[in-house]
Design an enzyme around this catalytic site. Sequence first.
Site, mmCIF file in Angstrom:
data_model
loop_
_atom_site.group_PDB
_atom_site.id
_atom_site.type_symbol
_atom_site.label_atom_id
_atom_site.label_comp_id
_atom_site.label_asym_id
_atom_site.label_seq_id
_atom_site.Cartn_x
_atom_site.Cartn_y
_atom_site.Cartn_z
ATOM 1 N N GLY A 239 0.730 -1.259 -0.293
ATOM 2 C CA GLY A 239 -0.023 -0.015 0.145
ATOM 3 C C GLY A 239 0.485 1.172 0.099
ATOM 4 O O GLY A 239 0.269 2.299 -0.066
ATOM 5 N N GLU A 273 4.042 -6.280 1.901
ATOM 6 C CA GLU A 273 3.768 -6.967 0.822
ATOM 7 C C GLU A 273 3.731 -5.487 -0.232
ATOM 8 O O GLU A 273 2.744 -5.340 -1.140
ATOM 9 C CB GLU A 273 2.575 -7.412 0.889
ATOM 10 C CG GLU A 273 2.358 -8.655 1.668
ATOM 11 C CD GLU A 273 0.787 -8.950 1.777
ATOM 12 O OE1 GLU A 273 0.018 -8.441 1.288
ATOM 13 O OE2 GLU A 273 0.875 -10.124 2.245
ATOM 14 N N PRO A 274 4.962 -4.937 -0.439
ATOM 15 C CA PRO A 274 4.935 -3.699 -1.399
ATOM 16 C C PRO A 274 4.954 -3.979 -2.581
ATOM 17 O O PRO A 274 5.417 -4.927 -3.123
ATOM 18 C CB PRO A 274 6.138 -3.010 -0.935
ATOM 19 C CG PRO A 274 7.214 -3.918 -0.449
ATOM 20 C CD PRO A 274 6.322 -5.182 0.267
ATOM 21 N N ARG A 276 3.729 -1.467 -5.645
ATOM 22 C CA ARG A 276 3.858 -0.106 -6.486
ATOM 23 C C ARG A 276 5.123 0.538 -5.892
ATOM 24 O O ARG A 276 5.628 0.785 -6.796
ATOM 25 C CB ARG A 276 2.865 0.708 -6.144
ATOM 26 C CG ARG A 276 2.698 1.988 -6.873
ATOM 27 C CD ARG A 276 1.582 3.103 -6.411
ATOM 28 N NE ARG A 276 0.253 2.206 -5.877
ATOM 29 C CZ ARG A 276 -0.799 2.220 -6.926
ATOM 30 N NH1 ARG A 276 -0.507 2.737 -8.150
ATOM 31 N NH2 ARG A 276 -1.962 1.846 -6.447
ATOM 32 N N ARG A 312 -4.760 2.077 -16.322
ATOM 33 C CA ARG A 312 -4.942 2.877 -15.169
ATOM 34 C C ARG A 312 -5.716 4.185 -15.421
ATOM 35 O O ARG A 312 -6.880 4.544 -14.621
ATOM 36 C CB ARG A 312 -3.540 3.249 -14.379
ATOM 37 C CG ARG A 312 -2.778 1.979 -13.868
ATOM 38 C CD ARG A 312 -1.698 2.208 -12.872
ATOM 39 N NE ARG A 312 -2.179 2.642 -11.610
ATOM 40 C CZ ARG A 312 -1.990 3.960 -11.149
ATOM 41 N NH1 ARG A 312 -1.782 4.868 -11.904
ATOM 42 N NH2 ARG A 312 -2.573 4.239 -9.926
ATOM 43 N N TYR A 316 -9.472 3.950 -13.686
ATOM 44 C CA TYR A 316 -9.323 4.837 -12.337
ATOM 45 C C TYR A 316 -9.533 6.161 -12.448
ATOM 46 O O TYR A 316 -9.450 7.172 -11.672
ATOM 47 C CB TYR A 316 -8.245 4.527 -11.508
ATOM 48 C CG TYR A 316 -7.944 3.264 -11.402
ATOM 49 C CD1 TYR A 316 -8.863 2.235 -10.364
ATOM 50 C CD2 TYR A 316 -6.594 2.766 -11.670
ATOM 51 C CE1 TYR A 316 -8.233 0.815 -10.499
ATOM 52 C CE2 TYR A 316 -6.297 1.257 -11.403
ATOM 53 C CZ TYR A 316 -7.064 0.561 -10.738
ATOM 54 O OH TYR A 316 -6.811 -0.829 -10.724
ATOM 55 N N CYS A 342 -11.325 1.564 -29.415
ATOM 56 C CA CYS A 342 -12.546 1.879 -29.620
ATOM 57 C C CYS A 342 -13.429 2.002 -28.256
ATOM 58 O O CYS A 342 -14.515 1.115 -28.129
ATOM 59 C CB CYS A 342 -13.290 0.891 -30.679
ATOM 60 S SG CYS A 342 -12.454 0.867 -32.412
ATOM 61 N N TYR A 370 1.583 -2.082 -12.177
ATOM 62 C CA TYR A 370 0.085 -1.972 -12.459
ATOM 63 C C TYR A 370 -0.013 -1.403 -14.235
ATOM 64 O O TYR A 370 -0.887 -0.746 -14.463
ATOM 65 C CB TYR A 370 -0.923 -1.544 -11.653
ATOM 66 C CG TYR A 370 -0.692 -1.782 -10.246
ATOM 67 C CD1 TYR A 370 -1.167 -3.131 -9.997
ATOM 68 C CD2 TYR A 370 -0.110 -1.183 -9.171
ATOM 69 C CE1 TYR A 370 -0.889 -3.988 -8.674
ATOM 70 C CE2 TYR A 370 0.079 -1.805 -8.002
ATOM 71 C CZ TYR A 370 -0.559 -2.802 -7.677
ATOM 72 O OH TYR A 370 -0.377 -3.415 -6.320
#
Length: 420
Positions: A239, A273-274, A276, A312, A316, A342, A370
Amino acid sequence: MPPSTSLQGRLRLGQHDAEALAERFGTPLYVYDRALIESRYRSLDAAFSGLRHRICYAVKANSNLAVLQLLAHLGAGFDIVSGGELARVVAAGGDPGKVVFSGVGKSPAEIEEALRLGIHCFNVESAAELDLIASIAAARGVLAPVSLRVNPDVDAGTHPYISTGLRDNKFGVPIEEALALYRHAAAQPYLRVTGIDCHIGSQLVSVQPFVDALQRVMHLVDQLAEHDIHLGHVDIGGGLGVSYRGEQPPSAQDYVEALRPQFHGRQLQIICEPGRWLVADAGTLLTRVLCLKDNGDRHFAVVDAAMNDLLRPALYGAWMQIRETGDVAAEERLYDVVGPVCESADHLGKDRLLRLRAGSLLAVMQAGAYGFSMSSNYNTRPRPAEVMVDADQVYLVRRRETLADLMHGETLLPLTAAKE
Ligand code: LLP
């Protein structure tokens, strides 16, 4: 070396000129910088010094074998969420004994394989899953190491799609129900209770939610001890955020120092648990402008990378920096940088002030996490090549897909000739 600009105004990735990489390998192209991944890992590892710890890299962030190999080489463990990710870890030379297996839906085959390989533990997300693991372990006559993923109900203050620590999402066991489930687990002959874990969300830019979650977890650890359930590790999940657009995430040092006091005087290993944080800044997506077009008063730069290559922004509304790589002679304008797919959502960035012409090369920054791992073949688009720069060397670590790759495994129907 972070991406830099040469005296001639050209983007350099490590020691390499971005344009030269694009010419050699084609576009779209993911470029990763070994030194940046390595220095991130080492700085986090150093920040943990004095604590018994293990860094389990979240494979989903970037599962390229060379990335996994590099992290395994540095001593990392891995956080996986599928049998596929476990196979990648093994193929890259990772140690299954340093693997934690997360995810709300593990299939019997995946559980079997993880038991066979001897992973460190299953991060169990429900009572039903606990019973499934117990029954598979019993059938094989082995002990399954388990940790419960508890949901501490803290607001990570991040995008709702990537926030996971609140009560109303699918992840984890509500913390109030965890004691009973731990007691149930501890009574199972084929389960070995090894730890506890939580993961409250991704791209967190403040330490406070981590501290709040850990406090709740430690309270439960103490309650468990009163019931004679003694844990070996506390897994605080991933996180930790990065800076996409001026955010100021905590440094590795700040992050660990905020957590450290809660481990004082305890015999617990800390696992994190990194994903990113280890790989985002090390990756850049290079893409070329196919054409410029205007619709009414909007200017579009249509580039050769699309939402299938980097999801991404479309998924998001994530903002990712897009920069020129050189050749900035053209007129400056506000562009929507869009791909050829498209879908109206298909964009890499909107309202970006850029100097472009057809053929210009652009770089999407912080694309190492990601990025490729969420790519797809939508619109029958072969996925990009991936290269790793390492000092003065460049390695092609995944070749560009071909159309034959995309059609592989498909078959035609045995249709007879159409009747007149
Ligand atoms: N552990 C678990 C159980 C996770 O679910 C995740 C990420 C991580 C660790 C690693 O989190 P990180 O350190 O990377 O924040 N696709 C989204 C992010 C989804 C994160 C899913 N879980 C994005 O592009 O922002």
